[in-house]
Design a protein around this motif. Sequence first.
Motif, short mmCIF file in Angstrom:
data_model
loop_
_atom_site.label_atom_id
_atom_site.label_comp_id
_atom_site.label_asym_id
_atom_site.label_seq_id
_atom_site.Cartn_x
_atom_site.Cartn_y
_atom_site.Cartn_z
N UNK A 52 -11.68 -8.09 -9.21
CA UNK A 52 -11.32 -8.63 -10.98
C UNK A 52 -11.69 -8.63 -11.69
N UNK A 53 -12.37 -7.27 -11.64
CA UNK A 53 -12.32 -5.93 -13.02
C UNK A 53 -11.31 -5.25 -12.83
N UNK A 54 -10.90 -5.10 -12.36
CA UNK A 54 -9.64 -3.93 -12.37
C UNK A 54 -9.90 -3.04 -12.18
N UNK A 55 -10.59 -2.36 -11.81
CA UNK A 55 -11.26 -0.76 -11.60
C UNK A 55 -10.60 -1.02 -9.53
N UNK A 56 -9.73 -1.22 -8.77
CA UNK A 56 -9.22 -1.33 -7.75
C UNK A 56 -8.69 -1.23 -6.97
N UNK A 57 -8.01 -1.44 -7.04
CA UNK A 57 -6.52 -2.13 -6.18
C UNK A 57 -6.93 -2.28 -4.35
N UNK A 58 -7.18 -3.82 -4.80
CA UNK A 58 -7.47 -4.45 -3.47
C UNK A 58 -6.16 -4.60 -2.16
N UNK A 59 -5.01 -4.91 -2.56
CA UNK A 59 -4.04 -4.86 -1.47
C UNK A 59 -2.72 -4.73 -2.38
N UNK A 60 -1.86 -4.26 -1.44
CA UNK A 60 -0.61 -3.75 -2.46
C UNK A 60 0.01 -4.67 -1.33
N UNK A 61 1.03 -5.43 -2.38
CA UNK A 61 2.34 -6.37 -2.24
C UNK A 61 3.75 -5.95 -2.22
N UNK A 62 4.60 -6.47 -1.96
CA UNK A 62 6.19 -5.86 -1.73
C UNK A 62 7.00 -6.87 -2.92
N UNK A 63 8.13 -6.68 -3.16
CA UNK A 63 9.53 -6.80 -3.36
C UNK A 63 10.87 -6.05 -2.88
N UNK A 64 11.74 -6.66 -2.43
CA UNK A 64 12.96 -6.08 -2.18
C UNK A 64 14.16 -6.67 -2.67
N UNK A 65 14.59 -5.32 -3.42
CA UNK A 65 16.37 -5.76 -3.67
C UNK A 65 17.07 -4.76 -2.87
N UNK A 66 18.60 -5.04 -3.44
CA UNK A 66 19.35 -4.20 -2.89
C UNK A 66 20.64 -5.06 -1.19
N UNK A 67 19.65 -5.69 -0.32
CA UNK A 67 20.43 -5.87 1.12
C UNK A 67 19.43 -7.57 0.94
N UNK A 69 18.42 -7.98 4.54
CA UNK A 69 18.45 -7.57 5.77
C UNK A 69 16.99 -6.64 5.52
N UNK A 70 16.99 -5.69 4.61
CA UNK A 70 15.23 -5.59 3.61
C UNK A 70 15.07 -7.12 3.12
N UNK A 71 13.44 -7.17 3.74
CA UNK A 71 13.15 -8.22 3.41
C UNK A 71 10.95 -7.63 4.02
N UNK A 72 10.55 -8.64 3.29
CA UNK A 72 8.88 -8.74 3.05
C UNK A 72 8.58 -9.54 4.04
N UNK A 73 7.46 -9.44 5.50
CA UNK A 73 6.67 -9.74 6.34
C UNK A 73 6.30 -11.11 5.51
N UNK A 74 6.21 -11.49 6.76
CA UNK A 74 5.16 -13.16 6.15
C UNK A 74 3.57 -12.93 5.91
N UNK A 75 3.59 -12.25 6.56
CA UNK A 75 1.82 -11.85 5.91
C UNK A 75 1.53 -10.83 4.38
N UNK A 76 2.89 -10.78 4.10
CA UNK A 76 3.33 -10.25 3.06
C UNK A 76 2.70 -8.76 2.73
N UNK A 77 2.57 -8.12 3.93
CA UNK A 77 1.67 -6.69 4.05
C UNK A 77 2.69 -5.48 4.81
N UNK A 78 3.99 -5.83 4.89
CA UNK A 78 4.95 -4.96 5.06
C UNK A 78 5.55 -5.41 4.87
N UNK A 79 6.51 -3.92 4.89
CA UNK A 79 8.75 -3.83 4.39
C UNK A 79 9.16 -4.64 5.96
#
Length: 131
Positions: A52-67, A69-79
């Motif tokens: 909330x105060x932008x002092x720490x990254x709590x999670x990384x989310x991902x977005x894929x492009x190009x194929x 065959x590469x996609x983000x998992x349902x829980x959003x935690x892995x490619x």
Amino acid sequence: VGALSEVFSHTDGTLKLLGVEARALSLRETVAPSGYFKVPAFMVEVLPVWNTDASEVTLASYRTHGTSLAFVSRDGRAVMVADPAHSLANLPYTGGVGILILLVLATLFLVFAVRPYYLSHRAETTANILE
């Protein structure tokens, strides 16, 4: 353009990158395992989710492009990368000529089957008008 690095996946096919900056990474498979197709090059965009105060990254989310065959998992935690040997895009093109011949024959059958119906319907309509 950043530095080029070569990384190797584990024997189970997983790859874990720690300490990656929030940016777009370009991934390219140089050697595919025996019996598999190479995955086309793709991009993974690493997007930080801040607290909330932008002092720490709590999670990384991902977005894929190009194929697809590469996609983000349902829980959003892995490619995830689909197995290209089982992808519909990589199936061998077999039976194309036979399928083409069947399509042409089916089209001709439809034309010759529908034409008499259309002509008889038209003749019936014309006969009804003349009565």
